[in-house]
Design an enzyme around this catalytic site. Structure first.
Site, PDB file in Angstrom:
ATOM      1  N   LYS A 163       0.829  -1.217   0.000  1.00  0.00           N
ATOM      2  CA  LYS A 163       0.000   0.000   0.000  1.00  0.00           C
ATOM      3  C   LYS A 163       0.855   1.256   0.000  1.00  0.00           C
ATOM      4  O   LYS A 163       0.527   2.235  -0.673  1.00  0.00           O
ATOM      5  CB  LYS A 163      -0.954   0.017   1.201  1.00  0.00           C
ATOM      6  CG  LYS A 163      -2.114  -0.946   1.035  1.00  0.00           C
ATOM      7  CD  LYS A 163      -3.212  -0.708   2.054  1.00  0.00           C
ATOM      8  CE  LYS A 163      -4.310  -1.753   1.902  1.00  0.00           C
ATOM      9  NZ  LYS A 163      -5.317  -1.675   2.948  1.00  0.00           N
ATOM     10  N   LYS A 176      -5.687 -10.927  -5.785  1.00  0.00           N
ATOM     11  CA  LYS A 176      -6.927 -11.054  -5.019  1.00  0.00           C
ATOM     12  C   LYS A 176      -7.918  -9.977  -5.446  1.00  0.00           C
ATOM     13  O   LYS A 176      -7.519  -8.890  -5.891  1.00  0.00           O
ATOM     14  CB  LYS A 176      -6.651 -10.973  -3.518  1.00  0.00           C
ATOM     15  CG  LYS A 176      -6.225  -9.605  -3.047  1.00  0.00           C
ATOM     16  CD  LYS A 176      -6.289  -9.462  -1.523  1.00  0.00           C
ATOM     17  CE  LYS A 176      -5.804  -8.048  -1.175  1.00  0.00           C
ATOM     18  NZ  LYS A 176      -5.938  -7.642   0.191  1.00  0.00           N
ATOM     19  N   LYS A 210     -10.832  -4.166  -2.692  1.00  0.00           N
ATOM     20  CA  LYS A 210     -11.484  -2.857  -2.724  1.00  0.00           C
ATOM     21  C   LYS A 210     -10.507  -1.790  -3.188  1.00  0.00           C
ATOM     22  O   LYS A 210     -10.880  -0.870  -3.898  1.00  0.00           O
ATOM     23  CB  LYS A 210     -11.946  -2.454  -1.305  1.00  0.00           C
ATOM     24  CG  LYS A 210     -13.162  -3.203  -0.816  1.00  0.00           C
ATOM     25  CD  LYS A 210     -13.580  -2.744   0.581  1.00  0.00           C
ATOM     26  CE  LYS A 210     -12.860  -3.524   1.670  1.00  0.00           C
ATOM     27  NZ  LYS A 210     -13.645  -3.723   2.911  1.00  0.00           N
TER      28      LYS A 210
HETATM   29  P1  TYM Z   1     -10.816  -5.897   4.906  1.00  0.00           P
HETATM   30  O1  TYM Z   1     -11.824  -4.863   5.298  1.00  0.00           O
HETATM   31  O2  TYM Z   1      -9.878  -5.580   3.821  1.00  0.00           O
HETATM   32  O3  TYM Z   1     -11.552  -7.239   4.488  1.00  0.00           O
HETATM   33  C1  TYM Z   1     -12.522  -7.872   5.308  1.00  0.00           C
HETATM   34  C2  TYM Z   1     -12.334  -9.377   5.256  1.00  0.00           C
HETATM   35  O4  TYM Z   1     -12.450  -9.852   3.912  1.00  0.00           O
HETATM   36  C3  TYM Z   1     -11.349 -10.688   3.603  1.00  0.00           C
HETATM   37  N1  TYM Z   1     -11.040 -10.572   2.165  1.00  0.00           N
HETATM   38  C4  TYM Z   1     -10.964 -11.606   1.320  1.00  0.00           C
HETATM   39  N2  TYM Z   1     -11.116 -12.938   1.477  1.00  0.00           N
HETATM   40  C5  TYM Z   1     -10.986 -13.722   0.388  1.00  0.00           C
HETATM   41  N3  TYM Z   1     -10.717 -13.254  -0.855  1.00  0.00           N
HETATM   42  C6  TYM Z   1     -10.552 -11.931  -1.072  1.00  0.00           C
HETATM   43  N4  TYM Z   1     -10.295 -11.477  -2.294  1.00  0.00           N
HETATM   44  C7  TYM Z   1     -10.674 -11.041   0.040  1.00  0.00           C
HETATM   45  N5  TYM Z   1     -10.571  -9.703   0.174  1.00  0.00           N
HETATM   46  C8  TYM Z   1     -10.806  -9.428   1.484  1.00  0.00           C
HETATM   47  C9  TYM Z   1     -10.224 -10.163   4.464  1.00  0.00           C
HETATM   48  O5  TYM Z   1      -9.220 -11.143   4.651  1.00  0.00           O
HETATM   49  C10 TYM Z   1     -10.945  -9.808   5.736  1.00  0.00           C
HETATM   50  O6  TYM Z   1     -11.071 -10.935   6.569  1.00  0.00           O
HETATM   51  N6  TYM Z   1      -7.282  -5.619   8.402  1.00  0.00           N
HETATM   52  C11 TYM Z   1      -8.610  -6.118   8.145  1.00  0.00           C
HETATM   53  C12 TYM Z   1      -9.670  -5.538   9.053  1.00  0.00           C
HETATM   54  C13 TYM Z   1      -9.432  -5.734  10.516  1.00  0.00           C
HETATM   55  C14 TYM Z   1      -9.497  -6.970  11.229  1.00  0.00           C
HETATM   56  C15 TYM Z   1      -9.255  -6.643  12.583  1.00  0.00           C
HETATM   57  C16 TYM Z   1      -9.727  -8.279  10.847  1.00  0.00           C
HETATM   58  C17 TYM Z   1      -9.161  -4.769  11.429  1.00  0.00           C
HETATM   59  N7  TYM Z   1      -9.058  -5.304  12.688  1.00  0.00           N
HETATM   60  C18 TYM Z   1      -9.223  -7.633  13.584  1.00  0.00           C
HETATM   61  C19 TYM Z   1      -9.709  -9.269  11.848  1.00  0.00           C
HETATM   62  C20 TYM Z   1      -9.454  -8.942  13.179  1.00  0.00           C
HETATM   63  C21 TYM Z   1      -8.979  -5.732   6.722  1.00  0.00           C
HETATM   64  O7  TYM Z   1      -8.443  -4.811   6.152  1.00  0.00           O
HETATM   65  O8  TYM Z   1     -10.018  -6.395   6.197  1.00  0.00           O
END
Ligand code: TYM
Length: 332
Positions: free
Chosen positions: A112, A195, A198
């Protein structure tokens, strides 16, 4: 009952199929077997620039979608991160036992910050995984349902829990990742080696839950696949078709083998067309329920405030122990 915690960023209007199939679907499934805490992480959502009005609306939208896909406030605790100040407070303490080099090795930060230009990337983006560790450790979570892209962040959360425990005495549960392999990495329709994301996919690469199903069907028809014709599941040599089969199987409940047999001799066109219909049937009711939750913002707020109160009871207790263990001043 064991605890689960997970979070999702409100950085887009809609969740995409990767978010749903990789993570949120499992959140729904774990509500009954676990004491579940789920969080819309709006503090994480300001690490790479944002618009305040849009952010507030997206947090509501995120909560509405989570309810629409099946989170039930009677069976889980759903809340917004910034409503529980203990997350940021614990993040400070954890930041003080995180190595600069250790944080620098996080591949999401490297990707990023390279995309933004290293001079412009914020310190918040750098410390993002420490706040994520605080989210998880505050609730003493045993398991964290996420997609494959979060594995390294979870490894850091585990390391920090163990390090704190060793330095100051047993305080935190060491959390385990809950990553379900089949759907842990849904790929970009236009680039089946990357992947679905967003922040980095092109619009044509993403299927959004709240998008017009006709548009999603069109994106699926235009998905990049190899030049062959035969529908077989091979993630190495046919990643585009493998991705479509994975999505199809997860949304319809039919096994990959069953789908491969059903499309034997029929080619990619039929598969893509039918998957468009499966997606339409799946998102229709979700869109309707999302709209109805958004139509009653007072009820939505009430539910999120109640969720934050429940979350806070646990968070305050853990932070109290942490402040005590690290020796912060306390009047006698
Ligand atoms: P975020 O908001 O990017 O995504 C939310 C969840 O979706 C999963 N994900 C995917 N899984 C499979 N294939 C994909 N292409 C794909 N894109 C996204 C992500 O793995 C995630 O589980 N850092 C985290 C948010 C967060 C969090 C936490 C998660 C903040 N605090 C504590 C768990 C525990 C994130 O950016 O997710």
């Amino acid at each position: 009952r064991p605890r689960v915690f997970s979070g999702i960023q409100p950085t887009a209007d809609s969740f995409h199929l990767g978010n749903y199939l990789g993570a949120v679907r499992h959140w729904v499934a774990l509500q009954d077997s676990h004491d579940a805490f789920y969080c819309v992480v709006d503090q994480h959502a300001i690490t790479a620039g944002h618009d305040p009005k849009v952010l507030r609306q997206r947090s509501r939208l995120a909560a509405a979608q989570l309810l629409a896909v099946g989170l039930d406030p009677e069976r889980c605790t759903l809340f917004v991160q910034s409503q529980v100040p203990e997350h940021a407070q614990l993040a400070w303490v954890l930041g003080c036992i995180t190595g600069f080099g250790e944080a620098s090795r996080m591949t999401q930060f490297k990707d990023k910050s390279a995309r933004q230009g290293n001079e412009r990337a914020s310190i918040g983006l750098f410390t993002y995984p420490i706040l994520q560790a605080a989210d998880i450790l505050l609730y003493q979570a045993n398991a964290v349902p996420v997609g494959e892209d979060q594995r390294q962040h979870l490894e850091l959360s585990r390391d920090l829990a163990q390090r704190f425990n060793k330095l100051f005495g047993r305080t935190f549960t060491v959390p385990a990742p809950h990553i379900v392999k089949d759907t842990a990495k849904i790929t970009d329709l236009q680039d089946p080696t990357a992947k679905m994301s967003k922040s980095s996919s092109s619009p044509g690469g993403i299927v959004d839950l709240l998008d017009d199903p006709a548009r999603s069907a069109k994106k699926i028809r235009s998905a990049v696949t190899d030049t062959g014709r035969e529908v077989v599941f091979d993630a190495e040599t046919k990643p585009g078709i493998a991705n479509l089969l994975t999505i199809y199987s997860a949304l319809s409940g039919r096994s990959i083998d069953d789908l491969v047999a059903a499309y034997d001799g029929r080619g990619y066109g039929d598969l893509k067309k039918d998957l468009g219909e499966v997606v339409r049937d799946f998102v229709g009711p979700i869109q309707e329920r999302t709209r109805s939750h958004l139509a009653d913002p007072a009820q939505l707020d009430k539910l999120l405030v109640a969720g934050a109160e429940k979350a806070r009871q646990v968070a305050v207790e853990t932070l109290g122990v942490v402040y005590d263990r690290v020796g912060f001043y306390r009047p006698v």
